[in-house]
Scaffold this active site. Structure first.
Site, PDB file in Angstrom:
ATOM      1  N   ASP A 117      16.883  -1.337 -14.178  1.00  0.00           N
ATOM      2  CA  ASP A 117      15.432  -1.423 -14.358  1.00  0.00           C
ATOM      3  C   ASP A 117      15.081  -1.897 -15.762  1.00  0.00           C
ATOM      4  O   ASP A 117      14.251  -2.799 -15.940  1.00  0.00           O
ATOM      5  CB  ASP A 117      14.804  -0.050 -14.088  1.00  0.00           C
ATOM      6  CG  ASP A 117      13.318  -0.020 -14.373  1.00  0.00           C
ATOM      7  OD1 ASP A 117      12.562  -0.683 -13.647  1.00  0.00           O
ATOM      8  OD2 ASP A 117      12.918   0.659 -15.337  1.00  0.00           O
ATOM      9  N   GLY A 151       4.683   0.366 -17.643  1.00  0.00           N
ATOM     10  CA  GLY A 151       3.699   1.277 -17.081  1.00  0.00           C
ATOM     11  C   GLY A 151       2.385   1.180 -17.838  1.00  0.00           C
ATOM     12  O   GLY A 151       1.804   0.105 -17.970  1.00  0.00           O
ATOM     13  N   GLY A 170      11.041  14.809  -8.855  1.00  0.00           N
ATOM     14  CA  GLY A 170      10.491  13.503  -8.524  1.00  0.00           C
ATOM     15  C   GLY A 170      10.518  12.522  -9.671  1.00  0.00           C
ATOM     16  O   GLY A 170       9.940  11.430  -9.585  1.00  0.00           O
ATOM     17  N   PHE A 224       0.835  -1.198   0.000  1.00  0.00           N
ATOM     18  CA  PHE A 224       0.000   0.000   0.000  1.00  0.00           C
ATOM     19  C   PHE A 224       0.871   1.249   0.000  1.00  0.00           C
ATOM     20  O   PHE A 224       0.626   2.219   0.699  1.00  0.00           O
ATOM     21  CB  PHE A 224      -0.947  -0.016   1.201  1.00  0.00           C
ATOM     22  CG  PHE A 224      -2.268   0.670   0.943  1.00  0.00           C
ATOM     23  CD1 PHE A 224      -3.020   0.367  -0.182  1.00  0.00           C
ATOM     24  CD2 PHE A 224      -2.768   1.606   1.831  1.00  0.00           C
ATOM     25  CE1 PHE A 224      -4.233   0.985  -0.420  1.00  0.00           C
ATOM     26  CE2 PHE A 224      -3.980   2.239   1.605  1.00  0.00           C
ATOM     27  CZ  PHE A 224      -4.718   1.922   0.468  1.00  0.00           C
ATOM     28  N   GLU A 278       0.998  -6.843 -16.735  1.00  0.00           N
ATOM     29  CA  GLU A 278       1.176  -5.732 -17.668  1.00  0.00           C
ATOM     30  C   GLU A 278       1.996  -4.602 -17.064  1.00  0.00           C
ATOM     31  O   GLU A 278       2.839  -3.987 -17.723  1.00  0.00           O
ATOM     32  CB  GLU A 278      -0.186  -5.198 -18.109  1.00  0.00           C
ATOM     33  CG  GLU A 278      -0.131  -4.135 -19.187  1.00  0.00           C
ATOM     34  CD  GLU A 278       0.270  -4.694 -20.539  1.00  0.00           C
ATOM     35  OE1 GLU A 278       1.412  -4.409 -20.980  1.00  0.00           O
ATOM     36  OE2 GLU A 278      -0.530  -5.410 -21.155  1.00  0.00           O
ATOM     37  N   VAL A 316       6.280  -4.067 -17.083  1.00  0.00           N
ATOM     38  CA  VAL A 316       7.171  -3.831 -18.229  1.00  0.00           C
ATOM     39  C   VAL A 316       7.187  -2.387 -18.698  1.00  0.00           C
ATOM     40  O   VAL A 316       8.251  -1.814 -18.897  1.00  0.00           O
ATOM     41  CB  VAL A 316       6.804  -4.770 -19.401  1.00  0.00           C
ATOM     42  CG1 VAL A 316       7.647  -4.458 -20.625  1.00  0.00           C
ATOM     43  CG2 VAL A 316       6.991  -6.222 -18.994  1.00  0.00           C
ATOM     44  N   LYS A 318       8.390  -6.460 -10.483  1.00  0.00           N
ATOM     45  CA  LYS A 318       9.280  -7.102 -11.447  1.00  0.00           C
ATOM     46  C   LYS A 318      10.100  -8.229 -10.835  1.00  0.00           C
ATOM     47  O   LYS A 318      10.423  -9.211 -11.519  1.00  0.00           O
ATOM     48  CB  LYS A 318      10.221  -6.066 -12.064  1.00  0.00           C
ATOM     49  CG  LYS A 318       9.542  -5.043 -12.934  1.00  0.00           C
ATOM     50  CD  LYS A 318      10.533  -4.053 -13.510  1.00  0.00           C
ATOM     51  CE  LYS A 318      11.003  -3.034 -12.504  1.00  0.00           C
ATOM     52  NZ  LYS A 318       9.948  -2.109 -12.057  1.00  0.00           N
ATOM     53  N   LYS A 348      13.178  -5.491 -16.969  1.00  0.00           N
ATOM     54  CA  LYS A 348      12.014  -5.530 -17.851  1.00  0.00           C
ATOM     55  C   LYS A 348      12.305  -6.352 -19.099  1.00  0.00           C
ATOM     56  O   LYS A 348      11.436  -7.078 -19.600  1.00  0.00           O
ATOM     57  CB  LYS A 348      11.605  -4.104 -18.226  1.00  0.00           C
ATOM     58  CG  LYS A 348      11.074  -3.294 -17.047  1.00  0.00           C
ATOM     59  CD  LYS A 348      10.876  -1.838 -17.409  1.00  0.00           C
ATOM     60  CE  LYS A 348      10.339  -1.044 -16.222  1.00  0.00           C
ATOM     61  NZ  LYS A 348      10.202   0.391 -16.521  1.00  0.00           N
TER      62      LYS A 348
END
Length: 332
Positions: A214, A147, A200, A9, A142, A145, A118, A218
């Protein structure tokens, strides 16, 4: 009644809760009635077989930074009745935990799983896929990989009869933002990275993104899940973007090229790599900002390109809810 449990959460889990609240009427028209019977974070959770008040859960999380103690994810998995677990805990690509155990135990009991995590898929996709099949459940991913970029369902559904020869693309929005600004403004990497942190767009520790970790994670999921390969994270040849300079863009642009971090898997050529590459300025992958893009090379449909927003709680939540709809839209 579809019963949903949300494990994790943080920003993504809260984003999913917000979509289920704000788009509830639309979702119900598509899949029928549903309720969230449990929400957990690393410290505790809320559970009610008649449905958790998501607005209250969000308010508690935002005020206290944690859910009430006493209810754990494993307790929910082992003791509560639910149809689908949405697993959105923190990614760890070294061992996949705690998400790997959460997903395994859900699948073992025949519950469907939707995940943005992932780690478990990088570590054990084939095992998880077999476990889902054995227990009559489905594993949907979905959001792992691209977004909001719908590459998984595109390949599995719309391109289902095609043989996929190769997939290459931009799979990390942070790197793409940095490189496209370097292209446009000729500023130094360190300066743009600092500004990306302030906005950000980049994490306080951006290593996972800028070193290509990252994107490589993916790429492993894409290779194993969409191209029926059997590769590990260590098999990916990987170079990040930290050494790219404004001068490199000067040279590239003079010759009609730009530079992007490209993740590529090619069955025929035996390629599995993530690295900065020269891309023609007019190429479909020469996109800017935080967008992701993928070029899918097939035997029947030719080259298919898909573009969409990458990381972000709203984009990830969109992909997760799209998986929920995919799971239940055609129920009898």
């Amino acid at each position: 009644m579809i019963k949903i449990a949300i494990f994790g959460f943080g920003s993504v889990g809260q984003g999913v809760a917000e979509v289920l609240l704000s788009k509830g009427d639309v979702i119900r028209r598509l899949i029928g009635d549903f309720e969230v019977v449990a929400v957990t974070d690393s410290k505790g959770g809320l559970a009610d077989e008649n449905g958790v008040d998501l607005a209250e859960a969000l308010e508690i999380k935002r005020k206290r930074k944690r859910l009430p103690e006493g209810v754990t994810t494993m307790y929910i998995i082992e003791n509560m009745d639910f149809d689908v677990g949405i697993e959105v805990t923190v990614t760890n690509i070294e061992h996949g935990e705690p998400g790997l155990t959460h997903i395994k135990e859900c699948l073992k009991r025949g519950a469907n799983v939707i995940t943005s995590n992932k780690g478990p898929l990088v570590v054990a996709y084939k095992e998880l896929a077999r476990l889902a099949e054995k227990n009559g459940a489905r594993l949907m991913f979905e959001a792992t990989v691209g977004g909001a970029m719908p590459i998984v369902k595109l390949v599995k559904n719309d391109l289902a009869v095609n043989e996929i020869y190769a997939i290459k693309g931009i799979l990390n929005g942070t790197c793409n933002y940095i490189l496209s600004r370097m292209e446009r403004e000729r500023l130094a990497y360190d300066q743009i990275l600092a500004e990306a942190k302030e906005l950000g767009i980049a994490e306080a520790d951006p290593t996972y993104d800028v070193e290509g970790i990252d994107a490589a994670a993916k790429l492993v999921i894409i290779a194993n899940a969409l191209m029926d390969m059997d590769v590990k994270f260590e098999d990916v040849e990987r170079v990040g973007i930290t050494k790219i300079t404004p001068e490199a863009f000067e040279v590239a642009m003079e010759k009609g090229y730009t530079i992007r971090l490209i993740a590529e898997v090619d069955k025929i050529e035996g390629i599995l790599r993530v690295s900065p590459r020269l891309i023609p300025i007019q190429h479909p992958l020469a996109i800017s900002g935080t967008l992701n893009a993928a070029l899918i090379r097939t035997d029947l449909a030719g080259d298919v390109v898909v573009v969409g927003k990458g990381a972000g709680s709203k984009e990830t939540a969109s992909a997760i809810v799209s998986d929920l709809i995919e799971l239940y839209r055609c129920r009898d």
